[in-house]
Design a protein around this motif. Structure first.
Motif, PDB file in Angstrom:
ATOM      1  N   ASP A  84       0.838  -1.199   0.000  1.00 50.57           N
ATOM      2  CA  ASP A  84       0.000   0.000   0.000  1.00 50.57           C
ATOM      3  C   ASP A  84       0.874   1.250   0.000  1.00 50.57           C
ATOM      4  N   ARG A  85       0.426   2.266  -0.719  1.00 51.65           N
ATOM      5  CA  ARG A  85       1.219   3.486  -0.858  1.00 51.65           C
ATOM      6  C   ARG A  85       1.538   4.134   0.488  1.00 51.65           C
ATOM      7  N   THR A  86       0.608   4.064   1.445  1.00 49.43           N
ATOM      8  CA  THR A  86       0.858   4.679   2.753  1.00 49.43           C
ATOM      9  C   THR A  86       2.011   3.991   3.480  1.00 49.43           C
ATOM     10  N   ILE A  87       2.164   2.690   3.261  1.00 47.41           N
ATOM     11  CA  ILE A  87       3.271   1.959   3.890  1.00 47.41           C
ATOM     12  C   ILE A  87       4.568   2.238   3.138  1.00 47.41           C
ATOM     13  N   GLY A 147      27.179 -14.109   8.845  1.00 50.17           N
ATOM     14  CA  GLY A 147      26.296 -13.039   8.398  1.00 50.17           C
ATOM     15  C   GLY A 147      25.040 -12.915   9.226  1.00 50.17           C
ATOM     16  N   SER A 148      24.184 -11.974   8.840  1.00 47.62           N
ATOM     17  CA  SER A 148      22.952 -11.679   9.584  1.00 47.62           C
ATOM     18  C   SER A 148      21.790 -11.500   8.620  1.00 47.62           C
ATOM     19  N   VAL A 149      20.586 -11.717   9.154  1.00 44.23           N
ATOM     20  CA  VAL A 149      19.363 -11.478   8.381  1.00 44.23           C
ATOM     21  C   VAL A 149      18.390 -10.676   9.240  1.00 44.23           C
ATOM     22  N   PHE A 150      18.042  -9.481   8.778  1.00 41.19           N
ATOM     23  CA  PHE A 150      16.994  -8.686   9.412  1.00 41.19           C
ATOM     24  C   PHE A 150      15.711  -8.913   8.614  1.00 41.19           C
ATOM     25  N   SER A 151      14.650  -9.327   9.292  1.00 40.79           N
ATOM     26  CA  SER A 151      13.390  -9.640   8.607  1.00 40.79           C
ATOM     27  C   SER A 151      12.283  -8.728   9.118  1.00 40.79           C
ATOM     28  N   ILE A 152      11.544  -8.136   8.178  1.00 45.75           N
ATOM     29  CA  ILE A 152      10.434  -7.236   8.523  1.00 45.75           C
ATOM     30  C   ILE A 152       9.150  -7.799   7.933  1.00 45.75           C
ATOM     31  N   GLN A 153       8.143  -7.977   8.791  1.00 45.99           N
ATOM     32  CA  GLN A 153       6.829  -8.418   8.332  1.00 45.99           C
ATOM     33  C   GLN A 153       5.887  -7.224   8.351  1.00 45.99           C
ATOM     34  N   LEU A 154       5.240  -6.952   7.205  1.00 41.57           N
ATOM     35  CA  LEU A 154       4.358  -5.791   7.077  1.00 41.57           C
ATOM     36  C   LEU A 154       2.990  -6.204   6.549  1.00 41.57           C
ATOM     37  N   PRO A 155       1.925  -5.535   6.986  1.00 42.51           N
ATOM     38  CA  PRO A 155       0.601  -5.807   6.402  1.00 42.51           C
ATOM     39  C   PRO A 155       0.526  -5.240   4.985  1.00 42.51           C
ATOM     40  N   LEU A 156      -0.320  -5.834   4.153  1.00 43.45           N
ATOM     41  CA  LEU A 156      -0.458  -5.353   2.774  1.00 43.45           C
ATOM     42  C   LEU A 156      -1.020  -3.938   2.722  1.00 43.45           C
ATOM     43  N   THR A 157      -1.970  -3.661   3.598  1.00 44.46           N
ATOM     44  CA  THR A 157      -2.607  -2.342   3.584  1.00 44.46           C
ATOM     45  C   THR A 157      -3.011  -1.949   4.994  1.00 44.46           C
TER      46      THR A 157
END
Length: 679
Positions: free
Chosen positions: A398-401, A536-546
């Protein structure tokens, strides 16, 4: 022109061209011999220059013109696209971007570009330190194009027109017009020349064709064939009045001689089996026609101001609220015709909802495409070799995100390069390739988008993090001994935490990762980190679609209703009170072999009224990353689409509430921020 109605279009298109220039310059650095990339950069720069000159932004046009000169030398094999040369071009692009940003924020786009222009001019001459290592190779003169030969070929129809016009007293002229090599708006000059010619006669042909002239796809000169009753000198003088025209040659055409010459040439070409004409004739015979063309589907798009989409979204949100109200009324009245109509309206509005949400979706490429350039600059500053791989840039959000995630992602990528990737010398000692790799990946999973930043650097030193956390008073030594790796890594997001040994311009000031977490969590997202020391490292971000219209589970506590986002729910359950235990002054249950703490919404939100006398608890099992909790409610109502509304400026600090919605019966339901309930 600055207040022109075309300003918004100019800003949008300028940003697109600058992004294309940046992307292609990075490609060119990896493939310096690929002149097709230079051509793409040149076209973007040329278009940008023309737009800037038209809008009256002189500094922007002037700098782009000098950049074009360097690109032209590369395109003509007179300059090698070395990293040093491209540094100068990148510096110019930085100035161009700054000017466009200034214009977009209401400025006049003026900027002191003296240094950038001087650098580009020195690169042109091979005199600067930047250009000192560039070998300038002289190449043999290319054969002149047809318009430079001042010769023109005419087809049968054009010859007929010339002959008939001569019989009616017209003179046929072939005119060569040459523009100043510094002319900025070549297409505009061409238009003005054609306007003059149409006043004295009729233009029957141009070389290059009119379409290419309009797109400025020619060097400094072009040919025009004109029929007129004016003499050659008068035509010449009229054309010379157009600014930035340096030469005009008007030559009468001998139509009879030209006709016999063309006829002979056509006959020779048609009898030569290898000629294009002969091949085309064969194709025409086989296909029955020579004019059939494959239909191409044009990608038709239109620019829409985002404010209009926001208004459309707000109106639709009101429609969703009314839809819920209608559904409730229909279920209460039990009228079959009303039920059918409401069901049909629900289906149609559901389709409409999907279309509107898709209209607001944008690929994360909008954010990702700024990072390759940033990584190039940062790796040079830190004297490291870093390769950035981008996967899944087409994934949509979504554009707002999209608007909010750019800065936190910058922090994470800078963190990976500064803290993660080692210097080339250190990597060699460790048996790793000198060039480190940072992978930026986006992908869909259910109703969420995941963004991962992975590096093959040093990893996170667990002991060093714990030592710093204890010294900063974030955890006690006793608690530190009980922490899992995941819990230790999550300490990196504590406010003011930093493991950097020294403060640099890049990091080490103790700001960044806490801001990253807060920003993503305010968007309904979750950030986690995993790491293997030395790998190494992994940063993971979970975001809602909208963030606008979301699926929720409606629950009831006494007479109050709450909405819990489905994206946070693992499942619902009913457990007997006998299965509830106490541990560390916390009520917990054994749920599928895992100890899950219980959170009583009645206590959290101080809902008036006594506890419902039942032998069981209704639970909503929620998660935040790997952590799980059970929300205790009085009853479960069911799943609904709801419109997320802000609580406004006066209720910004309400604990565990992210917003509110209006239900079909007009009642307000608060939306639970489940992330705040899981510690």
């Amino acid at each position: 022109m600055i207040n022109s109605e075309y300003l918004d279009v100019f800003i949008d298109e300028s940003q697109e061209h600058l992004q294309a220039i940046n992307d292609n310059l990075l490609k060119l650095e990896n493939e310096p011999d690929d002149l097709s990339i230079v051509g793409e950069i040149f076209r973007s720069a040329h278009t940008l220059k023309g737009m800037a000159a038209t809008m009256g932004f002189e500094d922007l046009a002037h700098l782009t013109h000098n950049m074009e000169n360097v690109l032209d030398l590369i395109r003509n094999h007179k300059l090698q696209a070395t990293s040093a040369v491209l540094d100068g071009v990148f510096a110019a692009v930085d100035d161009l971007e700054a000017m466009v940003v200034d214009i977009s924020s209401g400025g006049d786009g003026k900027r002191d570009v003296t240094d950038a222009v001087r650098m580009l001019e020195l690169i042109e001459k091979g005199e600067s330190e930047v250009a000192a290592t560039v070998a300038v190779e002289e190449i043999a003169e290319k054969p002149q194009s047809s318009n430079e030969n001042f010769e023109e070929n005419y087809d049968e129809f054009e010859l007929t027109v010339l002959q008939q016009s001569q019989e009616q007293g017209y003179m046929a002229y072939q005119i060569k017009v040459s523009l100043d090599e510094n002319a900025m708006l070549k297409a505009a000059r061409v238009f003005m020349v054609f306007e003059v010619l149409e006043q004295v006669g009729e233009v029957i042909k141009s070389n290059p064709p009119a379409e290419q002239l309009e797109e400025e796809k020619f060097d400094q000169s072009f040919l025009v064939t004109v029929l007129s009753k004016k003499d050659a000198e008068e035509i010449k003088q009229r054309i010379l009045k157009v600014s930035e025209i340096v030469e005009v040659i008007v030559q009468p055409i001998d139509v009879q001689k030209l006709g016999s010459k063309e006829k002979q040439a056509v006959e020779e070409r048609e009898t030569d089996p290898n000629s294009d004409e002969a091949k085309q004739n064969v194709v025409k015979k086989e296909n029955g026609t020579g004019t059939q063309k494959k239909a191409t589907e044009a990608n038709k798009t239109i620019r829409v101001n985002i404010e209009r989409l926001d208004v459309l979204m707000n109106l639709f949100e009101e429609l969703v609220i009314d839809r819920g109200r209608l559904e409730q009324i229909a279920s209460e009245l039990k009228n079959s015709e009303l039920n059918e109509t409401v069901e049909r309206m629900s289906r149609i509005s559901g389709d409409l909802q999907e279309i509107i949400l898709n209209m607001r979706m944008m690929p994360v490429e909008q954010v990702f495409n700024r990072f390759p350039r940033m990584v190039r600059s940062l790796s040079k500053d830190l004297k490291k070799k870093v390769n950035l791989e981008i996967i899944g840039a087409e994934t949509e959000l979504d554009r707002t995100i999209i608007d909010e995630i750019g800065d936190p992602l910058v922090h994470l990528i800078r963190n990976s390069i500064d803290h993660g990737i080692e210097t080339p010398e250190k990597r060699r000692q460790l048996g790793k390739p000198e060039e480190g790799t940072v992978i930026l990946k986006a992908f869909h999973s259910g109703n969420n988008v995941f963004i991962e930043i992975e590096d093959d650097g040093a990893g996170i030193n667990r002991d060093k993090v714990l030592e710093k956390a204890i010294s900063n008073g974030i955890v006690t030594e006793e608690d530190a001994a009980k922490l899992s790796d995941q819990q230790v890594f999550s300490l990196l997001f504590a406010s003011g935490f930093s493991t950097a040994d020294k403060i640099t311009d890049v990091s080490g000031r103790g700001v960044g990762l806490d801001v990253v977490r807060n920003t993503f969590e305010s968007l309904g997202g979750v950030v986690s980190v995993n790491s293997t020391l030395g790998q190494g490292s992994v940063f993971s971000i979970q975001l809602p679609l909208t963030l606008s219209i979301i699926d929720v589970m409606l629950v009831e506590v006494q007479d109050e209703k709450y909405a819990i986002p489905l994206s946070s729910i693992v499942e619902t359950a009913i457990v007997s009170k006998d299965d509830v235990y106490s541990a560390h002054n916390q009520k917990v249950i054994d749920f599928r072999g895992k100890v899950v703490p219980l959170v009583f919404l009645r206590d959290i939100f101080e809902v008036p009224g006594g506890e419902v006398e039942e032998d069981f608890y209704s639970l909503v099992i929620i998660h935040k990353g790997e952590k799980v909790a059970g929300l205790v409610v009085d009853s479960l109502i069911g799943q609904h689409d709801i419109v997320l509304k802000s609580l406004g400026n006066y209720l910004t600090e309400v604990f565990a509430i992210s917003g509110a919605t209006i239900l079909g019966n007009g009642q307000v339901a608060l939306i639970v921020d489940t992330n705040a309930l899981i510690k």
